[in-house]
Design an enzyme around this catalytic site. Sequence first.
Site, PDB file in Angstrom:
ATOM      1  CB  CYS A 179      42.891  38.743  43.660  1.00 15.69           C
ATOM      2  SG  CYS A 179      42.570  37.298  42.419  1.00 15.69           S
ATOM      3  CD  GLU A 207      40.880  43.423  46.038  1.00 18.60           C
ATOM      4  OE1 GLU A 207      42.187  43.033  45.790  1.00 18.60           O
ATOM      5  OE2 GLU A 207      40.665  43.443  47.434  1.00 18.60           O
TER       6      GLU A 207
END
Length: 363
Positions: free
Chosen positions: A343, A95
Amino acid sequence: MANVIPKPTLFDEQAVQKVRRELKLDPQHLRRLRTVLLKHRGQDEAALAELPEGAREPFAQHIALHSLSLHKRCDSQQDGATKLLFRTCTGLLIESVILRIASGRTTLCVSSQVGCAAACDFCATGKMGVAQNLTAEEILDQVVQANQLLAAEDRRIRNLVFMGMGEPFHNEQQLYHTLDLLTSAEYFNHSPRRVLVSTVGIPDAMVRFAYKFPKVNLALSLHSARQDTRERIIPLAKKYSLEQLRDALMERQKIQGTESTVMIEYLMLASLNDSPDDAAALIAWLDGLRAHVNLIPCNPIDDAPHLTGSDRETIEHFSGLLKQARLTTTIRYSLGADVAAACGQLVQEKNREIVKQLKVIQA
Ligand code: SAH
């Protein structure tokens, strides 16, 4: 947008030159392609349009413009944070976080590894059960793709921080290669002063880094200036003592001269490192060092239910004690708490699934 094909990328100078010769391209064409993609933050089509028409397709067949594929974009509903989940060619997710600061400036937080071997108690990445180095190309593609997305908003990445997944100094060679390309006039031409490398604290590497990149900023995730407390939350603290870390910072200060400051990151954990005695230990430890202390409110993680963040009042009081001792101190304003939860969890679950499958295949 990006398409992952295991072929050389634009950063593979040898492969690019080979294709250039085969296609009889003028070096000027390639320079312009790079400029559009890396400096002007153009889309892929615009970058390829710098090549003669007949060469665009054959070039794209041999050289990839990206080494990651964008898996998901999560926009915060609360503030200006966007989390980008990228898939590496091994199928694992990493990420990056775009932070749109109120001042109008934009920061990108990049990952340097998938997972992390440091395994700090409070950190979700360390609980992932995998640690794999990203290549310089993969680190840089996070910048390229984030800039391509930001172009639609007329924004660009101004500051780059290595505070995503991974310990940058566990991937030292690729980190240095990344910084070389990032700051080179031929590639990104990004100012070294707008880059910050954050480390759990690896003394030898911190000194090597200071020699090699004296203008790039350093952050140390200290979290406690007491050896026993630090060891409770950071396994690597047993290997590298507070004394060794201080010596490394002193040496860095000598190398860098008067301009040197180090950012000290200090996660505020209730009844663990947030007492007036802890503040006194930090003040004493920082004596003689030019530092900026950043107090970080803790984002709780599922895997560490025994750790609780300090309350606002305690953080303010701690900050006041440091300021009284004339230390530059800020409290980090955390962006994107909602996307971190949404996320972050997804990355963990997906990667765990893939790691399990890999173990089954290996067994
Ligand atoms: N490995 C590097 C960079 C990645 S972590 C390092 O240790 O610095 C980036 C920062 O996020 C570090 O300061 C880390 O301590 C902090 N961090 C990790 N988990 C956190 C959590 N749950 N809440 C708030 N900050 C956290």
